[in-house]
Scaffold this motif. Structure first.
Motif, short mmCIF file in Angstrom:
data_model
loop_
_atom_site.label_atom_id
_atom_site.label_comp_id
_atom_site.label_asym_id
_atom_site.label_seq_id
_atom_site.Cartn_x
_atom_site.Cartn_y
_atom_site.Cartn_z
N ALA A 63 -2.30 -1.56 7.87
CA ALA A 63 -1.58 -1.96 6.66
C ALA A 63 -0.09 -2.07 6.92
CB ALA A 63 -1.84 -0.94 5.55
N CYS A 64 0.45 -1.18 7.75
CA CYS A 64 1.89 -1.22 8.05
C CYS A 64 2.26 -2.33 9.03
CB CYS A 64 2.36 0.14 8.59
SG CYS A 64 2.24 1.47 7.38
N ASP B 288 -7.07 6.40 1.12
CA ASP B 288 -8.28 5.62 0.87
C ASP B 288 -8.97 5.39 2.21
OD1 ASP B 288 -10.27 3.76 0.32
OD2 ASP B 288 -9.05 2.63 -1.11
N VAL C 102 -8.92 1.94 3.81
CA VAL C 102 -7.66 1.31 4.20
C VAL C 102 -7.16 1.91 5.51
CG1 VAL C 102 -5.25 0.91 3.56
CG2 VAL C 102 -7.03 0.84 1.80
N PRO D 187 -4.32 2.83 7.72
CA PRO D 187 -2.88 2.98 7.48
C PRO D 187 -2.01 2.25 8.49
CG PRO D 187 -3.81 5.02 8.35
CD PRO D 187 -4.96 4.11 8.06
N ASP E 131 2.39 1.58 -3.53
CA ASP E 131 1.37 2.00 -4.51
C ASP E 131 0.85 3.41 -4.26
OD1 ASP E 131 1.58 -0.46 -5.74
OD2 ASP E 131 -0.09 -1.35 -4.62
N GLU F 248 0.82 -1.21 0.00
CA GLU F 248 0.00 0.00 0.00
C GLU F 248 0.86 1.27 0.00
OE1 GLU F 248 -2.52 -3.22 1.89
OE2 GLU F 248 -0.42 -2.57 1.92
N ILE G 94 -1.11 4.36 -1.75
CA ILE G 94 -2.38 4.40 -1.02
C ILE G 94 -2.14 4.90 0.40
CG2 ILE G 94 -4.31 3.01 -0.16
CD1 ILE G 94 -3.83 1.11 -2.54
N VAL G 95 -1.06 4.42 1.00
CA VAL G 95 -0.67 4.85 2.35
C VAL G 95 0.60 5.68 2.23
CG1 VAL G 95 0.13 4.10 4.62
CG2 VAL G 95 -1.75 2.88 3.49
N SER H 241 -3.68 7.46 5.25
CA SER H 241 -4.27 6.72 4.15
C SER H 241 -5.06 7.65 3.23
CB SER H 241 -5.20 5.62 4.68
OG SER H 241 -5.84 4.96 3.60
#
Length: 505
Positions: A254-255, A246, A249, A251, A222, A219, A224-225, A244
């Motif tokens: 995701a990490c 999005d 999502v 953040p 890309d 993410e 996103i984050v 984030s």
């Protein structure tokens, strides 16, 4: 001949990682050097490789000069008279260069050795330049290498096409390397030097952390984050602020990854360095509270002018908020860009009670009222005479226990007291002969004229002549270093110390 030369050029280019044209150019330079040895160093020799024929064309270049210009003519080796030039080229004119073909040279042992040395030198220079440009463009990226040797705790790393250097101060604490170990590091700096490119690596740079997360978290790669900020105490603890783009999502999640799998990859690479992942917020108060995690914040007081935040925590949260050796609050301050002052709720209450008591006493004295009236004013949030003197009458009358008559009287007393204070200040200024321009300076702290006068500072020049430390010492807590510097600059400007913008007389 064409095929052989091109093949040699292509082979050298592949081996050295440079362009074929660079090798051909090196050959041209080598043959030019050898030709000068044969035909004379004073001649202007030019060599060009002809791809169609596979030959190196050797030409002598001579400048066309007028037959009447004896001063310009320096000899037939470098110049040619216009009449002669016209026989070689009917379109020739003064100032042109006339090229005359020279026969190919038969390389002897010395000439061949000279040519070889020139080719090797040119190819080596081109190779160094190619390596420099390649790694210069890769500054700020991660790179893998092999430890070649370790000298005085400084690590020399083989990157394949180039060698790099990892200084001791750019290594993590407790890290030790041996020849043959694989290493991943951040390209900190690439310098060009006569001995070739110097590639400096780092494993302590804060910017290494985002690069590692880019590898572990798709993410982030890309877009996103986003990683908004990083603060790091290398080898011990890092904080990263993530956001984030999005709304679907998370953040932080995701990490972290499933069961911490993603962040664990970064932690392992950094030799167990603890990493706090916090959510970034455009609201500084929220951001600071997040940054102080895992401590729980009870309340914050934001001072936007000073870019400082007072954070109030429970007694049981104080050590957690500060962290070991102040690490947690220091990293949080670096991450957010705000100065953070941490106090306990008990200490804050004590300070507030002291301020409340002092303000109550002031109102009793300033307005000549009893303590109950002064207490009511402080409880309603009044903290200065100006606020009472110019507040709307209905607002003052709405206080519990007050009416319009009381409100009107309080306003009049506040205005009378302000007038009295202003007259006292003016009388003191006149007595001390203080230049009124002093107090009119932008940013001049109110009520400090007499304090300056007591120190013998009564004019713009007196103030302009002070150092920053002297101003801070005289004015105390009322000015910061930045404000003191600005005040001195304003005094110097107003006193006419500058002839032009930024130019001292």
């Amino acid at each position: 001949m064409t095929v052989e030369i091109v093949q040699i050029a292509e082979q050298l280019a592949r081996e050295r990682g440079i362009k074929r044209e660079v090798v051909i150019e090196a050959m041209e330079t080598a043959i030019q050097a050898a030709s000068r040895k044969k035909y004379g160093a004073h001649k202007n020799i030019h060599v060009k490789f002809e791809y169609k024929t596979g030959d190196f064309l050797i030409n002598q270049l001579r400048e066309v000069v007028s037959s009447d210009d004896d001063d310009a003519y320096e000899g037939e080796d470098t110049h040619i008279i216009l009449d002669e030039a016209l026989r070689l080229n009917p379109a020739a004119k003064v100032g042109d260069l006339i090229a005359e073909r020279l026969p190919p040279i038969d390389f002897g042992r010395i000439a061949a050795q000279t040519a070889k040395q020139v080719i090797v030198q040119k190819v080596r220079e081109a190779e160094r330049n190619s390596v420099y440009l390649e790694y210069f463009d890769r500054q700020g990226q991660l790179i893998n290498g092999l430890v070649k040797r370790v000298e005085r705790n400084n690590v020399h790393v083989d990157l394949g096409r180039a060698a790099a250097f990892l200084p001791h101060e750019q290594q993590l604490p407790r890290e030790h390397y041996r020849p043959g170990d694989r290493i991943r590091a951040y390209i900190f700096e690439v310098r060009d030097s006569p001995r070739g490119p110097q590639i400096i690596l780092s494993r302590t740079d804060p910017r290494m952390v985002p690069r590692l997360f880019e590898m572990e978290v798709p993410e982030i790669y890309d877009g996103i984050v986003e990683i908004k900020a990083v603060a790091r105490d290398p080898g011990f603890r890092s904080k990263i602020a993530v956001f984030s783009n999005d709304s679907h999502v998370d953040p932080v999640g995701a990490c972290v990854g499933v069961r911490g799998s993603r962040v664990q990859g970064v932690v392992t690479e950094l030799q167990g360095e603890r990493i706090d992942i916090i959510e970034w917020s455009p609201d500084p108060a929220v951001f600071v509270c997040n940054a102080l995690a895992p401590a729980e914040v009870a309340k914050v007081v934001v001072d936007e002018e000073e870019k400082a935040i007072k954070v109030i925590v429970g007694t049981d949260q104080l050590s957690l908020a500060i962290g070991r050796r102040g690490q947690n609050v220091r990293l949080a301050s670096e991450l957010t860009g705000w100065r953070i002052d941490i106090v306990t709720e008990q200490a804050d209450q004590a300070v507030r009670a002291e301020e409340f008591e002092e303000l109550t006493k002031n109102f009793v004295g300033w307005l000549d009222v009893d303590r109950d009236v002064a207490t009511a004013l402080v409880q309603e949030g009044f903290s200065a005479l100006e606020e009472i003197a110019y507040v709307p009458l209905e607002e003052l009358a709405s206080i519990d226990g007050f009416d319009e008559e009381i409100a009107h009287e309080l306003r009049n007393r506040a205005r009378d007291r302000l007038m009295s204070l202003a007259m006292e200040k003016e009388a003191a200024r006149m007595a001390a002969r203080i230049d009124p321009k002093l107090s009119r300076l932008p940013g001049f702290p109110e009520g400090l004229e007499q304090q300056l006068a007591d120190k013998g500072i009564a004019t713009l020049d007196d103030l302009a002549d002070l150092s920053t430390d002297e101003v801070m010492e005289i004015m105390g807590e009322k000015v910061t270093r930045d404000k003191a510097e600005k005040l001195i600059l304003e005094a110097r400007t107003a006193a006419g110390w500058f002839d032009g913008p930024g130019k001292m007389r």
